[in-house]
Design a protein around this motif. Structure first.
Motif, PDB file in Angstrom:
ATOM      1  N   TYR A 215     -26.389 -27.813   9.414  1.00  0.00           N
ATOM      2  CA  TYR A 215     -26.964 -28.027   8.083  1.00  0.00           C
ATOM      3  C   TYR A 215     -28.444 -27.635   7.954  1.00  0.00           C
ATOM      4  O   TYR A 215     -29.001 -27.702   6.864  1.00  0.00           O
ATOM      5  N   GLY A 216     -29.059 -27.248   9.063  1.00  0.00           N
ATOM      6  CA  GLY A 216     -30.453 -26.834   8.989  1.00  0.00           C
ATOM      7  C   GLY A 216     -31.411 -27.948   8.643  1.00  0.00           C
ATOM      8  O   GLY A 216     -32.473 -27.709   8.060  1.00  0.00           O
ATOM      9  N   VAL A 217     -31.075 -29.189   8.998  1.00  0.00           N
ATOM     10  CA  VAL A 217     -31.938 -30.332   8.728  1.00  0.00           C
ATOM     11  C   VAL A 217     -32.117 -31.131  10.016  1.00  0.00           C
ATOM     12  O   VAL A 217     -31.397 -30.936  10.993  1.00  0.00           O
ATOM     13  N   ASP A 218     -33.071 -32.038  10.000  1.00  0.00           N
ATOM     14  CA  ASP A 218     -33.234 -32.953  11.119  1.00  0.00           C
ATOM     15  C   ASP A 218     -32.239 -34.097  11.001  1.00  0.00           C
ATOM     16  O   ASP A 218     -31.715 -34.391   9.923  1.00  0.00           O
ATOM     17  N   ALA A 219     -32.008 -34.783  12.112  1.00  0.00           N
ATOM     18  CA  ALA A 219     -31.023 -35.875  12.137  1.00  0.00           C
ATOM     19  C   ALA A 219     -31.395 -37.006  11.185  1.00  0.00           C
ATOM     20  O   ALA A 219     -30.526 -37.705  10.679  1.00  0.00           O
ATOM     21  N   THR A 220     -32.669 -37.169  10.948  1.00  0.00           N
ATOM     22  CA  THR A 220     -33.093 -38.248  10.050  1.00  0.00           C
ATOM     23  C   THR A 220     -32.701 -37.979   8.606  1.00  0.00           C
ATOM     24  O   THR A 220     -32.698 -38.883   7.774  1.00  0.00           O
ATOM     25  N   GLU A 221     -32.369 -36.712   8.287  1.00  0.00           N
ATOM     26  CA  GLU A 221     -32.027 -36.336   6.914  1.00  0.00           C
ATOM     27  C   GLU A 221     -30.525 -36.307   6.655  1.00  0.00           C
ATOM     28  O   GLU A 221     -30.093 -35.939   5.564  1.00  0.00           O
ATOM     29  N   LEU A 222     -29.727 -36.665   7.629  1.00  0.00           N
ATOM     30  CA  LEU A 222     -28.277 -36.638   7.458  1.00  0.00           C
ATOM     31  C   LEU A 222     -27.822 -37.770   6.539  1.00  0.00           C
ATOM     32  O   LEU A 222     -28.128 -38.939   6.776  1.00  0.00           O
ATOM     33  N   ASP A 223     -27.084 -37.423   5.488  1.00  0.00           N
ATOM     34  CA  ASP A 223     -26.499 -38.455   4.632  1.00  0.00           C
ATOM     35  C   ASP A 223     -25.117 -38.810   5.171  1.00  0.00           C
ATOM     36  O   ASP A 223     -24.668 -38.298   6.206  1.00  0.00           O
ATOM     37  N   ALA A 224     -24.417 -39.689   4.453  1.00  0.00           N
ATOM     38  CA  ALA A 224     -23.126 -40.166   4.945  1.00  0.00           C
ATOM     39  C   ALA A 224     -22.108 -39.032   5.055  1.00  0.00           C
ATOM     40  O   ALA A 224     -21.338 -38.968   6.024  1.00  0.00           O
ATOM     41  N   ALA A 225     -22.096 -38.137   4.083  1.00  0.00           N
ATOM     42  CA  ALA A 225     -21.107 -37.057   4.095  1.00  0.00           C
ATOM     43  C   ALA A 225     -21.335 -36.121   5.275  1.00  0.00           C
ATOM     44  O   ALA A 225     -20.390 -35.796   6.011  1.00  0.00           O
ATOM     45  N   LYS A 226     -22.564 -35.689   5.445  1.00  0.00           N
ATOM     46  CA  LYS A 226     -22.866 -34.788   6.565  1.00  0.00           C
ATOM     47  C   LYS A 226     -22.691 -35.504   7.904  1.00  0.00           C
ATOM     48  O   LYS A 226     -22.178 -34.937   8.876  1.00  0.00           O
ATOM     49  N   ALA A 275     -16.163 -42.764  -3.136  1.00  0.00           N
ATOM     50  CA  ALA A 275     -15.306 -42.108  -4.123  1.00  0.00           C
ATOM     51  C   ALA A 275     -15.935 -40.816  -4.656  1.00  0.00           C
ATOM     52  O   ALA A 275     -15.226 -39.873  -5.000  1.00  0.00           O
ATOM     53  N   GLY A 276     -17.253 -40.780  -4.694  1.00  0.00           N
ATOM     54  CA  GLY A 276     -17.898 -39.600  -5.276  1.00  0.00           C
ATOM     55  C   GLY A 276     -18.258 -38.514  -4.278  1.00  0.00           C
ATOM     56  O   GLY A 276     -18.904 -37.523  -4.661  1.00  0.00           O
ATOM     57  N   MET A 277     -17.846 -38.646  -3.049  1.00  0.00           N
ATOM     58  CA  MET A 277     -18.257 -37.686  -2.029  1.00  0.00           C
ATOM     59  C   MET A 277     -17.359 -36.458  -1.986  1.00  0.00           C
ATOM     60  O   MET A 277     -16.149 -36.546  -2.128  1.00  0.00           O
ATOM     61  N   LYS A 278     -18.024 -35.320  -1.773  1.00  0.00           N
ATOM     62  CA  LYS A 278     -17.315 -34.065  -1.573  1.00  0.00           C
ATOM     63  C   LYS A 278     -17.584 -33.572  -0.162  1.00  0.00           C
ATOM     64  O   LYS A 278     -18.642 -33.820   0.406  1.00  0.00           O
ATOM     65  N   PHE A 279     -16.637 -32.845   0.354  1.00  0.00           N
ATOM     66  CA  PHE A 279     -16.769 -32.344   1.718  1.00  0.00           C
ATOM     67  C   PHE A 279     -18.011 -31.461   1.825  1.00  0.00           C
ATOM     68  O   PHE A 279     -18.157 -30.488   1.068  1.00  0.00           O
ATOM     69  N   PRO A 280     -18.910 -31.758   2.753  1.00  0.00           N
ATOM     70  CA  PRO A 280     -20.168 -31.006   2.877  1.00  0.00           C
ATOM     71  C   PRO A 280     -19.980 -29.756   3.738  1.00  0.00           C
ATOM     72  O   PRO A 280     -20.127 -29.797   4.953  1.00  0.00           O
ATOM     73  N   MET A 281     -19.695 -28.660   3.097  1.00  0.00           N
ATOM     74  CA  MET A 281     -19.447 -27.420   3.841  1.00  0.00           C
ATOM     75  C   MET A 281     -20.685 -27.057   4.660  1.00  0.00           C
ATOM     76  O   MET A 281     -21.786 -26.953   4.131  1.00  0.00           O
TER      77      MET A 281
END
Length: 797
Positions: A215-226, A275-281
């Motif tokens: 995802y090109g982010v740091d681990a601290t920026e990971l949300d639930a979906a990612k 319920a509102g989550m979409k798969f994080p490609m």
């Protein structure tokens, strides 16, 4: 009947089979038939107790014998991560793509996702789960596929302490080490270790590397979906990479949903959020370019910087795990690469011009106020040209060193051999191969480029035209030891190769690096205040910040010395050999330079906001020998005012785009007031035909400064009758004939006529660069008239 007692008949025992309670115990009948193979309850109980004792003994023995081993080599091997100043990734070294982080640097959503996927009872259960182990063994044995019954603690033990082989010995060790570790280590530490050692695919070991890889982010920026997707990868890292294997997306999404449902069940995620989550490609996978391009150079230079400054030792760097935020600014770095490509590399024709294969380039830019290195150029590609051209110290700096001689003169209040203060307006003899006076080291008479004779010339003009004979004499006037010290004070390392005393120091025989020179010129731009350059903004190891050495600054030279030099160098850009630098569109000061035999061409310049040095170098790609650049780019030669100045101008313009242009705020030395070139009258005759007129004979001794200044500032002819009684042989000026004609003293080829004191009037431009001058040679330290009228096509500095 006899009186002796008679033997009694035996009575059966009442308790026996045939008698009463007092009889003998009857024997148990033997078991026959199929009953013989059935163990009795006594046998079962005995076996169970014996088994328990045996298992207890084995457990005690195993617990005693198995020690917690040191971490395996793979588990502790990390890459070092190099970042731009804005935190974006610049490069990563090392074979293992891992960057350890603390638990605090991993988002709670990501932590909960992994727990939901792998071990939901982690914080409440013991280190091992016998039921799960038995279940996994049974499923594996019955053909349901290999399954793991390991807890997160056991998986961490396998990753960190053991190898990955599937053997009973490894499983036994894993079992005992996990129990011991659980007693000695907190759950948070175990989870942190697990997240840093687990493999997520894409060569990413640990969740930080995985967050960047997918995802090109740091681990601290990971949300639930990612976080849930990364957690799903732990089950099948390669198969669940939906970019590499789009055919497996439905299986990956099923695992992703399983993780999210588990988070909801454990109250780590609300149902509405779920319920509102979409798969994080995830992003497209990128082919690792390793250390190609500029990255490899920068990694090497930064490592050398850390080691040399005793910040980190080499062994620790090799072990990895450092997060190194550099001072390099990505937009400026990109602008430097583009400028070199546009102004140099794209113009080369190596297939048809052998000399073009020799061309190398190096550059460095420093913020004068902070000393931060904001951009560097080292070569076309680290994997093709290994040597970093910004830090190499094997090419002469040429005339870019000359400003240090003048700076030292002002700083030390130096005078000429005949006692005149050295200012921008001081006149020297610019005759080529003129012997240097006042030096006891032997005969030294440096030639000017193309052996051109300039005759009497001011320091400012001599800087514009890079006159070797003037600066060699000035180095002796100041004292070459003082010149060397000034160069060191400005920022050149004391151990710079070939930084030797003697008049040749002025011609740039030293082989300082591009970065060294940028630091020194940054000191001039910062009004003489110097602080060593820095390349590191921040340094951490496994998430813990490492204290960097405190940067200190000092007034290395006086402001007057620095600012007066800047004033002279502004003239080089406005009127001298570096007019190409005007394309930057900002107030600029700088100096061109050429190494001996034209093996390198330099331009060192600065605005109030940025000091940048560019060098074009010649090196044989096979033998690594230095090579002249005659014929490169299809030109007769490459001068500092050519490609180096062009690169400097484009880079400076692009690097400072969007920031307001600022003027230099200068405080000059006494006698160095701003001097403006006079307007040049059109030449009516060629320099070759302008011969000195008769009557140019030495006059009587008198006050010389007035006669020189008048001729310089008016730019035309002065009355020989009023200025003829000027000049002394020691000054090197020559007096005209009293009452003489305006041409007494000679004419200049391009710059008007001279005064009757033999000084040149007006400016000198074009190929003639002064034309012919009249008069007679003067004494040491002063100018001398010349009768030559050579018109060079170009100059070597």
């Amino acid at each position: 009947m006899s009186d002796e007692p008679q033997p009694q008949a035996h009575q059966p025992n009442e308790g026996g089979p045939g008698g009463g309670p007092g009889g003998d115990k009857a024997k148990r009948p033997k078991r026959t038939g199929w009953r013989r193979v059935i163990p009795t309850w006594r046998m079962v109980l005995g076996t169970f107790v014996t088994g328990l004792l045996l298992l207890g003994g084995l457990f005690f023995l195993g617990y005693s014998l198995v020690k917690i081993p040191p971490a395996n080599a793979l588990a502790i091997k990390q890459s070092n991560v190099f970042l731009y100043a804005d935190g974006t990734q610049l490069a990563r070294d090392g074979e293992v793509n891992r960057e350890n982080v603390t638990l605090a640097q991993i988002s709670k959503d990501a932590q909960h996702a992994v727990l939901a996927a792998e071990d939901r009872d982690f914080y409440s259960e013991s280190a091992v789960d016998p039921k799960a182990m038995v279940r996994a063994a049974w499923n594996t044995a019955t053909g349901k596929g290999k399954q793991s019954g390991s807890t997160i603690t056991q998986q961490y033990v396998k990753n960190y302490y053991l190898a990955q082989e599937q053997t009973l010995t490894r499983k036994a060790k894993e079992f005992f080490i996990a129990i011991k570790l659980d007693r000695e280590t907190s759950k948070d530490e175990i989870l942190q270790g697990y997240l840093n050692t687990s493999y997520f695919g894409r060569n990413a070991y640990g969740i930080q590397a995985a967050a960047q890889a997918y995802y090109g982010v740091d681990a601290t920026e990971l949300d639930a979906a990612k976080g849930a997707y990364l957690a799903a990868l732990l089950n099948a890292p390669s198969e669940y990479d939906v970019v590499a294997h789009p055919e497996n997306r439905k299986f990956a999404e099923a695992r992703w949903n399983y993780v999210l449902d588990g988070m909801v069940k454990e109250n780590w995620l609300s149902e509405s959020e779920r319920a509102g989550m979409k798969f994080p490609m995830p992003k497209e996978t990128t082919v690792s370019t390793g250390l190609s391009g500029q990255r490899g150079y920068i990694v090497r230079i930064v490592k050398d910087y850390l080691i040399k400054n005793d910040i980190v030792d080499e062994a620790s760097l090799d072990a990895g795990g450092y997060r190194i935020t550099t001072t390099l600014e990505k937009p400026k770095q990109d602008a430097f690469v583009k400028a070199v490509d546009d102004q140099l590399m794209s113009k080369l024709d190596p297939e048809n011009n052998k000399v073009d294969t020799y061309v190398r380039a190096g550059g460095a830019a420093v913020d004068p106020r902070t000393g931060k290195v904001v951009a560097m150029y080292n070569g076309i590609d680290y994997v093709k040209q290994y040597t970093p051209n910004a830090t190499r110290r094997d090419f002469q700096v040429g005339s870019t060193f000359k400003p240090f001689v003048f700076t030292s003169a002002v700083e030390n209040g130096s005078t000429t051999q005949d006692g005149r203060p050295i200012t921008p307006n001081t006149i020297y003899d610019g005759t080529s191969e003129r012997p240097v006076h006042g030096w006891d080291g032997g005969y030294y008479a440096p030639e000017n480029e193309d052996h051109y004779d300039y005759g009497p010339i001011t320091v400012r003009e001599a800087t514009d035209k890079s006159v070797n004979s003037v600066y060699a004499q000035m180095a002796v006037d100041v004292g070459s030891d003082k010149v060397k010290q000034t160069a060191i004070d400005l920022g050149l390392p004391a151990d710079t190769p070939e930084l030797h005393t003697g008049p040749s120091i002025a011609l740039g025989t030293a082989t300082a690096s591009v970065l060294d020179m940028a630091e020194a010129y940054a000191t001039l731009a910062n009004h003489g205040e110097h602080g060593t350059y820095t390349m590191i903004e921040e340094l951490t190891k496994d998430g813990v910040e490492i204290q960097l050495p405190q940067r200190t600054t000092r007034q290395a030279i006086s402001r007057a010395a620095a600012d007066t030099t800047t004033s002279v160098l502004q003239s080089v850009v406005e009127n001298g050999t570096a007019t190409a630098a005007q394309a930057a569109g900002r107030p600029a000061a700088g100096k061109t330079g050429t190494a001996e035999e034209d093996t390198a061409a330099w331009f060192a310049g600065y605005t109030p906001d940025l000091a940048t040095v560019v060098a074009v170098m010649g090196q044989d790609p096979v033998t690594a020998d230095h090579k002249p650049l005659y014929g490169a780019l299809g030109l007769d030669r490459i001068n500092g005012g050519g490609a180096p100045a062009d690169i400097w101008a484009q880079f400076t313009k692009d690097a400072l785009e969007g920031t307001p242009a600022t003027e230099f705020n200068l405080e000059l030395q006494n006698g160095a007031e701003d001097w403006v070139y006079p307007e040049v009258p059109p030449a009516t005759e060629s320099p070759e035909t302008d011969a000195p007129t008769d009557g140019a004979t030495p006059g009587e001794t008198g006050d010389t400064e007035e006669g020189r200044t008048e001729g310089q500032t008016e730019g035309g002819t002065t009355d020989g009758g009023t200025t003829g009684d000027t000049g002394t042989p020691d000054d090197g000026t020559t007096g005209g004939t009293t009452g003489g004609t305006p041409t007494d003293g000679g004419t200049t080829g391009d710059g008007g006529t001279t005064t009757d004191g033999g000084t040149t009037g007006g400016t000198t431009t074009g190929g003639a660069d002064g034309g012919t001058t009249g008069g007679t040679p003067g004494g040491p330290g002063g100018p001398a008239g010349s009768t030559t009228g050579i018109t060079p096509t170009s100059r070597r500095e």
